[in-house]
Write a protein that holds these residues in place. Structure first.
Motif, mmCIF file in Angstrom:
data_model
loop_
_atom_site.group_PDB
_atom_site.id
_atom_site.type_symbol
_atom_site.label_atom_id
_atom_site.label_comp_id
_atom_site.label_asym_id
_atom_site.label_seq_id
_atom_site.Cartn_x
_atom_site.Cartn_y
_atom_site.Cartn_z
ATOM 1 N N LEU A 1 21.362 13.335 -0.289
ATOM 2 C CA LEU A 1 19.613 12.503 -0.651
ATOM 3 C C LEU A 1 19.205 12.899 -1.475
ATOM 4 O O LEU A 1 18.565 12.198 -2.673
ATOM 5 N N MET A 2 18.499 14.023 -1.079
ATOM 6 C CA MET A 2 17.782 14.493 -2.510
ATOM 7 C C MET A 2 18.445 14.653 -3.788
ATOM 8 O O MET A 2 17.351 15.083 -4.397
ATOM 9 N N VAL A 3 19.406 14.720 -3.859
ATOM 10 C CA VAL A 3 20.306 14.431 -5.456
ATOM 11 C C VAL A 3 19.203 12.754 -6.375
ATOM 12 O O VAL A 3 19.367 13.240 -7.514
ATOM 13 N N LEU A 4 19.538 12.276 -5.108
ATOM 14 C CA LEU A 4 19.050 10.745 -6.016
ATOM 15 C C LEU A 4 17.374 11.047 -5.826
ATOM 16 O O LEU A 4 17.007 10.809 -7.229
ATOM 17 N N PHE A 5 16.402 12.311 -5.505
ATOM 18 C CA PHE A 5 15.202 12.191 -6.259
ATOM 19 C C PHE A 5 15.248 13.051 -7.190
ATOM 20 O O PHE A 5 14.948 12.662 -7.993
ATOM 21 N N VAL B 1 13.659 5.941 -3.044
ATOM 22 C CA VAL B 1 13.002 7.558 -3.375
ATOM 23 C C VAL B 1 11.858 7.732 -2.680
ATOM 24 O O VAL B 1 11.667 9.002 -1.946
ATOM 25 N N SER B 2 10.771 7.658 -3.277
ATOM 26 C CA SER B 2 9.677 7.589 -2.173
ATOM 27 C C SER B 2 9.774 7.584 -0.928
ATOM 28 O O SER B 2 8.667 7.785 -0.156
ATOM 29 N N LEU B 3 9.692 6.228 -0.632
ATOM 30 C CA LEU B 3 9.820 5.188 0.898
ATOM 31 C C LEU B 3 10.824 6.269 1.904
ATOM 32 O O LEU B 3 10.283 6.125 3.088
ATOM 33 N N ALA C 1 0.688 9.634 1.496
ATOM 34 C CA ALA C 1 0.100 9.450 3.336
ATOM 35 C C ALA C 1 0.864 9.584 3.974
ATOM 36 O O ALA C 1 1.003 9.737 5.307
ATOM 37 N N LEU C 2 2.060 8.710 3.627
ATOM 38 C CA LEU C 2 3.101 8.626 4.433
ATOM 39 C C LEU C 2 4.154 9.887 4.827
ATOM 40 O O LEU C 2 4.510 10.666 5.661
ATOM 41 N N TRP D 1 0.792 -1.391 0.110
ATOM 42 C CA TRP D 1 0.037 -0.072 0.273
ATOM 43 C C TRP D 1 1.325 1.509 0.338
ATOM 44 O O TRP D 1 0.372 3.081 -0.821
ATOM 45 N N LEU D 2 1.863 1.493 0.659
ATOM 46 C CA LEU D 2 2.696 2.461 0.759
ATOM 47 C C LEU D 2 3.076 2.683 -0.535
ATOM 48 O O LEU D 2 3.382 3.324 -0.785
#
Length: 609
Positions: free
Chosen positions: A69-73, A291-293, A20-21, A11-12
């Motif tokens: 980390l946000m460079v991965l995003f 990245v999303s989780l 929602a997360l 679901w996540l």
């Protein structure tokens, strides 16, 4: 317990779950930041250093998250943009122009509105309102939008690709520090290396990943914000459509492993499978879930917490920065995207996707006002004054609520007043199967039905892949199989003539034999080949030739094409299971599972009645 954990994990990974997360993490950050202790600020301002001999990097934990980390995003965003330009919506100019214009105006209009409200004293914050949070947008669409909204989703995804590209470019150019020319030159050399690598036949991921790390480190040292390096690197990782030949090669290697299950054979099989998929797709698949989780939630935890005591909230509600951000995101995105799309359509540059009405467009434009991730990142870059940063952050959080509420109101009105219950292509087979007209393989009255819109040059249709054989072996006489023609003229020049040949053979009672023969010889579909197949099947060749020119048979294919249009089939293969369009993978195992679920539902309905 294991089943529940797996269900939660699944679901996540959905758009609703990831949104929602993020909401949950944001709430946690706000609560944590307002506890009596200073643990929130102390943690994220903790210095963390890495040293390599005489060289090293020393930054706060928050900066490691935002610049590391946000460079991965942003790298994932770059991968998505490259995919869209290579094999997605942006490849087709007519499909791309409307979201392209809407995306650009959805950046310009919010910035103008922010500057009009916030004024010169906070002019540096205009970048806060230019970005849209894709994860939140799609999650909100899944919850608040029409029940079926895939076409609107694709439109908004294409739009946010443009939006994100512009937003990251703005971050990299406008919000960069003093430049270190040597480090910048190394970063540029790394990007050139990625470009050269993409021009070769190198298919392994490791060389690309190594160069991406070099580019990130050099960009970090250069003073340019690393987000630009992530986006640029992602854009240079090649994307391509999967080719049937590569898939067949991988299949042969796995057959070798089936016959000889040894480590060396397994390694060769894994390599063959990886080679069949582009580097871009493989990296995107590996990075998307982390990245999303993990990356984005950790970023939200580190940046969304604001201490609201001491009159901060009161000051924020009285601040032109707060309301500049709110108006820029909520009103600016809504006006910019909807007006940009309308102007592009009126100018004849393109059209909205099929099934997307004005209400869906307006509702999606409103939800695009959820800035969050990119907005919070730019807040930290644009405002050195902590009070102004807090006011801008409050504005971003308020904009999330207002944009979601506006989207919900518009979608509700569109459904009630304008009858827009979906924003998608049709999903029901139209017309239904008619054994007097359709070609049916299997019992005519079988309880399960598979209909395929196919093209005789399609490399992934059921007969080519063997999917139907596996489905039939599983269900036997419980399933029937019907094909309808959908020649893809732009890519498959022989498909229409092959369809005529199959119908001409059908006039002599040999449709399925010709069907199988054509798929077995997809590379040989010229006229002389078709005549040879007719002779091989012992058809009356003279009649066969006359039927190839028959207006009746041409009309039959045209009827199938109209059926595809009415049913929402736009490419091959498209499958309908018991009259409903199948979404997702169409391998035999997935189709069998869907049919079994359908059969169970039918049995339950009969028991209830």
């Amino acid at each position: 317990m294991v089943v529940r954990t797996r269900r939660l994990s699944d679901w996540l990974r959905t758009e609703t779950g990831s949104a929602a997360l993020l909401v949950a993490v944001t709430v946690i950050a706000l609560i944590w930041a307002n506890l009596p202790s200073d643990s929130y600020a102390e943690l994220w301002h903790t210095d963390v250093g890495l040293s390599f001999g005489e060289h090293g990097v020393d930054m706060s934990l928050q900066h490691w998250i935002n610049d590391g980390l946000m460079v991965l995003f942003f790298f994932v965003i770059g991968l998505e943009v490259r995919q869209e330009f290579s094999v997605g919506s942006l490849r087709d100019r007519r499909r791309a122009m409307v979201p392209l214009v809407a995306g650009v105006s959805g950046v310009v209009v919010p910035a103008v509105i922010y500057l009009l409200i916030a004024g010169r004293d906070a002019a540096d914050g205009w970048g806060v309102v230019v970005g849209t949070d894709t994860a939140f947008l799609l999650g909100a669409l899944a919850i608040l939008g029409p029940r079926l909204s895939n076409q609107l989703r694709v439109f908004l995804l294409t739009l946010t690709v443009v939006d994100d590209f512009l937003a990251v470019s703005i971050i990299g150019v406008v919000y960069s520090d003093d430049l270190d020319i040597v480090a910048l030159a190394i970063a540029i050399a790394g990007l050139v290396g990625l470009w050269l690598l993409s021009r070769t036949t190198v298919w392994r991921s490791a060389p690309y990943v190594t160069l991406v790390v070099v580019v990130w480190a050099a960009t970090l040292a250069s003073g340019v914000h690393p987000s630009l390096a992530g986006m640029a690197a992602g854009l240079l990782v090649p994307a391509r459509a999967t080719e049937r030949g590569h898939v067949e090669s991988a299949k042969a290697l796995f057959r070798d492993y089936w016959q000889s299950p040894e480590a060396t054979v397994a390694r060769t099989a894994r390599s063959g499978l990886a080679r069949s998929i582009s580097v871009n797709q493989r990296l995107h698949d590996v990075l998307r879930a982390p990245v999303s989780l993990f990356v984005v939630p950790v970023f939200a935890l580190a940046n969304a917490g604001i201490a609201l005591g001491g009159g901060v909230l009161t000051d924020a509600f009285a601040s032109t920065i707060t309301w500049g951000v709110v108006a820029g995101l909520v009103l600016g995105k809504f006006l910019g995207i909807s007006l940009g799309a309308w102007l592009a359509v009126r100018a004849g540059l393109g059209r909205l996707p099929e099934g997307v009405g004005r209400g869906s467009l307006l509702g999606g434009s409103a939800l695009a006002g959820i800035g969050f991730t990119v907005s919070l990142l730019i807040v930290g870059l644009a405002f050195t004054d902590t009070t102004q940063a807090a006011e801008a952050t409050v504005g971003v959080l308020l904009a999330m609520v207002f944009a979601a509420a506006l989207g919900w109101l518009i979608f509700t009105r569109a459904r009630v007043k304008w009858g827009e219950t979906t924003a998608d292509l049709p999903i029901t087979l139209d017309p239904p199967v008619d054994p007097e007209v359709d070609h049916v393989r299997g019992p005519v009255d079988a309880p399960l039905t598979v209909v395929e819109f196919m093209d005789f040059e399609c490399p992934f249709c059921a007969r080519t892949t063997g999917m139907w054989n596996d489905v039939h072996a599983h269900f036997g006489d419980e399933v029937r199989y019907i094909v309808r023609h959908l020649p893809i003229y732009d890519y498959h020049p022989h498909a229409y003539l092959a369809a005529l040949a199959a119908e001409a053979a059908g006039e002599q009672g040999r449709f399925w034999e010709m069907h199988d023969l054509l798929f077995a010889n997809q590379a040989q579909l010229e006229s002389e080949h078709l005549f040879g197949y007719a002779e091989q099947l012992e058809l009356d060749v003279n009649r066969f030739v006359l039927d190839l020119e028959s207006a009746e048979l041409a009309g039959r294919i045209a009827d199938d094409e109209r059926s595809a249009q009415a049913s929402g089939a736009r490419g091959t293969p498209t499958f309908f299971l018991n009259g409903r369009r199948h979404r997702g993978p169409h391998d035999a195992r997935t189709v069998i599972a869907a049919l079994e679920e359908n059969r169970d539902a039918q049995s339950a309905a009969r028991r209830r009645s």
